[in-house]
Design a protein around this motif. Structure first.
Motif, PDB file in Angstrom:
ATOM      1  N   MET A  82       0.816  -1.213   0.000  1.00  0.00           N
ATOM      2  CA  MET A  82       0.000   0.000   0.000  1.00  0.00           C
ATOM      3  C   MET A  82       0.851   1.265   0.000  1.00  0.00           C
ATOM      4  O   MET A  82       1.775   1.422   0.805  1.00  0.00           O
ATOM      5  CB  MET A  82      -0.919   0.013   1.225  1.00  0.00           C
ATOM      6  N   MET A  83       0.529   2.190  -0.907  1.00  0.00           N
ATOM      7  CA  MET A  83       1.126   3.519  -0.918  1.00  0.00           C
ATOM      8  C   MET A  83       0.171   4.481  -0.213  1.00  0.00           C
ATOM      9  O   MET A  83      -1.044   4.363  -0.328  1.00  0.00           O
ATOM     10  CB  MET A  83       1.372   3.990  -2.349  1.00  0.00           C
ATOM     11  N   LEU A  84       0.741   5.439   0.492  1.00  0.00           N
ATOM     12  CA  LEU A  84      -0.048   6.354   1.311  1.00  0.00           C
ATOM     13  C   LEU A  84       0.220   7.788   0.885  1.00  0.00           C
ATOM     14  O   LEU A  84       1.369   8.161   0.630  1.00  0.00           O
ATOM     15  CB  LEU A  84       0.330   6.189   2.782  1.00  0.00           C
ATOM     16  N   THR A  85      -0.835   8.589   0.845  1.00  0.00           N
ATOM     17  CA  THR A  85      -0.685   9.984   0.435  1.00  0.00           C
ATOM     18  C   THR A  85      -1.056  10.908   1.581  1.00  0.00           C
ATOM     19  O   THR A  85      -2.192  10.878   2.068  1.00  0.00           O
ATOM     20  CB  THR A  85      -1.579  10.306  -0.778  1.00  0.00           C
ATOM     21  N   PRO A  86      -0.132  11.729   2.042  1.00  0.00           N
ATOM     22  CA  PRO A  86      -0.448  12.688   3.107  1.00  0.00           C
ATOM     23  C   PRO A  86      -1.502  13.689   2.639  1.00  0.00           C
ATOM     24  O   PRO A  86      -1.632  13.962   1.443  1.00  0.00           O
ATOM     25  CB  PRO A  86       0.893  13.396   3.363  1.00  0.00           C
ATOM     26  N   THR A  87      -2.243  14.222   3.604  1.00  0.00           N
ATOM     27  CA  THR A  87      -3.219  15.260   3.288  1.00  0.00           C
ATOM     28  C   THR A  87      -2.719  16.644   3.698  1.00  0.00           C
ATOM     29  O   THR A  87      -3.285  17.651   3.276  1.00  0.00           O
ATOM     30  CB  THR A  87      -4.563  14.998   3.988  1.00  0.00           C
ATOM     31  N   THR A  88      -1.671  16.696   4.521  1.00  0.00           N
ATOM     32  CA  THR A  88      -1.096  17.974   4.926  1.00  0.00           C
ATOM     33  C   THR A  88       0.357  17.765   5.331  1.00  0.00           C
ATOM     34  O   THR A  88       0.799  16.627   5.538  1.00  0.00           O
ATOM     35  CB  THR A  88      -1.894  18.608   6.083  1.00  0.00           C
ATOM     36  N   THR A  89       1.080  18.866   5.431  1.00  0.00           N
ATOM     37  CA  THR A  89       2.495  18.822   5.798  1.00  0.00           C
ATOM     38  C   THR A  89       2.684  19.340   7.218  1.00  0.00           C
ATOM     39  O   THR A  89       1.774  19.923   7.810  1.00  0.00           O
ATOM     40  CB  THR A  89       3.328  19.688   4.845  1.00  0.00           C
ATOM     41  N   PHE A  90       3.893  19.161   7.731  1.00  0.00           N
ATOM     42  CA  PHE A  90       4.207  19.708   9.049  1.00  0.00           C
ATOM     43  C   PHE A  90       3.936  21.212   9.078  1.00  0.00           C
ATOM     44  O   PHE A  90       3.385  21.739  10.042  1.00  0.00           O
ATOM     45  CB  PHE A  90       5.679  19.469   9.398  1.00  0.00           C
ATOM     46  N   ALA A  91       4.346  21.888   8.008  1.00  0.00           N
ATOM     47  CA  ALA A  91       4.228  23.347   7.964  1.00  0.00           C
ATOM     48  C   ALA A  91       2.779  23.811   7.911  1.00  0.00           C
ATOM     49  O   ALA A  91       2.422  24.850   8.480  1.00  0.00           O
ATOM     50  CB  ALA A  91       4.995  23.897   6.759  1.00  0.00           C
ATOM     51  N   ASP A  92       1.906  23.040   7.238  1.00  0.00           N
ATOM     52  CA  ASP A  92       0.529  23.471   7.029  1.00  0.00           C
ATOM     53  C   ASP A  92      -0.466  22.848   8.002  1.00  0.00           C
ATOM     54  O   ASP A  92      -1.648  23.203   7.995  1.00  0.00           O
ATOM     55  CB  ASP A  92       0.093  23.133   5.595  1.00  0.00           C
ATOM     56  N   CYS A  93      -0.018  21.931   8.821  1.00  0.00           N
ATOM     57  CA  CYS A  93      -0.933  21.236   9.737  1.00  0.00           C
ATOM     58  C   CYS A  93      -1.484  22.198  10.782  1.00  0.00           C
ATOM     59  O   CYS A  93      -0.725  22.944  11.409  1.00  0.00           O
ATOM     60  CB  CYS A  93      -0.201  20.087  10.431  1.00  0.00           C
ATOM     61  N   PRO A  94      -2.797  22.207  11.001  1.00  0.00           N
ATOM     62  CA  PRO A  94      -3.367  23.056  12.053  1.00  0.00           C
ATOM     63  C   PRO A  94      -3.031  22.501  13.431  1.00  0.00           C
ATOM     64  O   PRO A  94      -2.533  21.371  13.555  1.00  0.00           O
ATOM     65  CB  PRO A  94      -4.875  22.968  11.785  1.00  0.00           C
ATOM     66  N   GLN A  95      -3.294  23.283  14.449  1.00  0.00           N
ATOM     67  CA  GLN A  95      -3.154  22.752  15.805  1.00  0.00           C
ATOM     68  C   GLN A  95      -4.158  21.623  15.994  1.00  0.00           C
ATOM     69  O   GLN A  95      -5.339  21.774  15.722  1.00  0.00           O
ATOM     70  CB  GLN A  95      -3.393  23.836  16.852  1.00  0.00           C
ATOM     71  N   LEU A  96      -3.663  20.494  16.444  1.00  0.00           N
ATOM     72  CA  LEU A  96      -4.470  19.299  16.573  1.00  0.00           C
ATOM     73  C   LEU A  96      -5.003  19.127  17.994  1.00  0.00           C
ATOM     74  O   LEU A  96      -4.335  19.489  18.962  1.00  0.00           O
ATOM     75  CB  LEU A  96      -3.644  18.064  16.190  1.00  0.00           C
ATOM     76  N   ASP A  97      -6.182  18.537  18.090  1.00  0.00           N
ATOM     77  CA  ASP A  97      -6.692  18.093  19.380  1.00  0.00           C
ATOM     78  C   ASP A  97      -6.059  16.759  19.760  1.00  0.00           C
ATOM     79  O   ASP A  97      -5.819  16.485  20.941  1.00  0.00           O
ATOM     80  CB  ASP A  97      -8.215  17.942  19.332  1.00  0.00           C
ATOM     81  N   VAL A  98      -5.806  15.930  18.733  1.00  0.00           N
ATOM     82  CA  VAL A  98      -5.172  14.622  18.942  1.00  0.00           C
ATOM     83  C   VAL A  98      -4.048  14.470  17.937  1.00  0.00           C
ATOM     84  O   VAL A  98      -4.262  14.607  16.728  1.00  0.00           O
ATOM     85  CB  VAL A  98      -6.180  13.467  18.740  1.00  0.00           C
ATOM     86  N   ILE A  99      -2.847  14.183  18.420  1.00  0.00           N
ATOM     87  CA  ILE A  99      -1.745  13.814  17.546  1.00  0.00           C
ATOM     88  C   ILE A  99      -1.429  12.353  17.826  1.00  0.00           C
ATOM     89  O   ILE A  99      -1.294  11.950  18.986  1.00  0.00           O
ATOM     90  CB  ILE A  99      -0.499  14.708  17.759  1.00  0.00           C
ATOM     91  N   CYS A 100      -1.359  11.547  16.782  1.00  0.00           N
ATOM     92  CA  CYS A 100      -1.138  10.107  16.931  1.00  0.00           C
ATOM     93  C   CYS A 100       0.027   9.663  16.067  1.00  0.00           C
ATOM     94  O   CYS A 100       0.085   9.987  14.870  1.00  0.00           O
ATOM     95  CB  CYS A 100      -2.399   9.331  16.545  1.00  0.00           C
ATOM     96  N   VAL A 101       0.947   8.910  16.668  1.00  0.00           N
ATOM     97  CA  VAL A 101       2.109   8.382  15.946  1.00  0.00           C
ATOM     98  C   VAL A 101       1.998   6.860  15.880  1.00  0.00           C
ATOM     99  O   VAL A 101       2.049   6.190  16.911  1.00  0.00           O
ATOM    100  CB  VAL A 101       3.420   8.771  16.640  1.00  0.00           C
ATOM    101  N   PRO A 102       1.819   6.297  14.691  1.00  0.00           N
ATOM    102  CA  PRO A 102       1.836   4.839  14.556  1.00  0.00           C
ATOM    103  C   PRO A 102       3.274   4.322  14.549  1.00  0.00           C
ATOM    104  O   PRO A 102       4.223   5.105  14.631  1.00  0.00           O
ATOM    105  CB  PRO A 102       1.145   4.615  13.211  1.00  0.00           C
TER     106      PRO A 102
END
Length: 231
Positions: free
Chosen positions: A51-71
């Motif tokens: 499976m190939m995965l496509t990000p929807t946002t970058t570190f620079a453009d990511c809004p402040q998150l309520d939940v940040i999750c690292v797999p």
């Protein structure tokens, strides 16, 4: 107007796709939630499968998150000394309601200095690495310590996500999502834990992952040294 929950999952080369696709399916079922797949650049990344995965946002453009999750996954070891990733996690953690992980993603949180003094779960094969980052290894499917919520290995990601939804929204919403997904596990074998797996199966897996564990230990030691030097 209700502000939507902002939930972000980090993706990266050689991520174990089930670590985040399980939680992704759960989080995507939360009414009104905005879910982001985050990486350094908007370009496809390889998972640990076809499976190939496509990000929807970058570190620079990511809004402040309520939940940040690292797999987790083999690629997580490469993040332990990646300052771009670690800095992003530290920034997000300052404003996030919950700082979370699945599988060996907890080691990345640890390398960012985000688990010192917290109990945390991880994949069984990585449990002895958590203490290097000042965390208390906790052998459970889901570990909640204040606003740190960490899941065990791979399939525990679904348990983790449902638990977190019950905390973010309410239990009824979490149970409705569980029912929609028909998450009603009945594994065909009892070999899903080193405590219950037949000895020959455990020996086979330990032999197969010995090289990966040795490399991970080296990366953890480097990350822990850097973290201690910067403290």
């Amino acid at each position: 107007m209700t502000v939507p929950l902002q939930i972000g999952l980090l993706i990266f080369p050689k991520v174990t796709q089930l670590d985040f696709t399980g939680p992704l399916q759960v989080f995507s079922s939360v009414p009104g939630a905005k879910v982001h797949l985050i990486w350094k650049r908007i370009e496809p990344v390889t998972s640990d499968s076809v499976m190939m995965l496509t990000p929807t946002t970058t570190f620079a453009d990511c809004p402040q998150l309520d939940v940040i999750c690292v797999p987790g996954g083999a690629g997580a070891d490469d993040l332990l000394n990646d300052e771009d990733v670690l800095d992003f996690l530290r920034r997000q953690a300052e404003g996030a309601k919950y700082v979370t992980s699945v599988c060996t993603g907890s080691l990345v949180l640890g390398a960012a200095g985000l688990l010192k003094g917290y109990r945390a779960a991880t994949h069984w094969s990585a449990m002895d690495n958590l203490s290097a980052f000042g965390a208390t290894p906790t052998k459970t499917r889901v570990c909640t310590d204040r606003n740190r919520v960490t899941g065990g290995g791979v399939t525990a990601g679904i348990d983790f996500a449902l638990t977190l939804v019950s905390m973010l929204v309410d239990r009824t919403t979490a149970e409705a999502i569980q029912l929609r997904l028909e998450y009603n596990p009945a594994p065909p074998f009892q070999s899903g834990s080193p405590d219950t797996a037949p000895a020959e199966v455990l020996a086979r897996i330990n032999e197969r992952i010995a090289q990966f564990k040795a490399r991970r230990k080296e990366m953890v030691e480097r990350a822990a040294t850097r973290l201690n030097e910067s403290a």
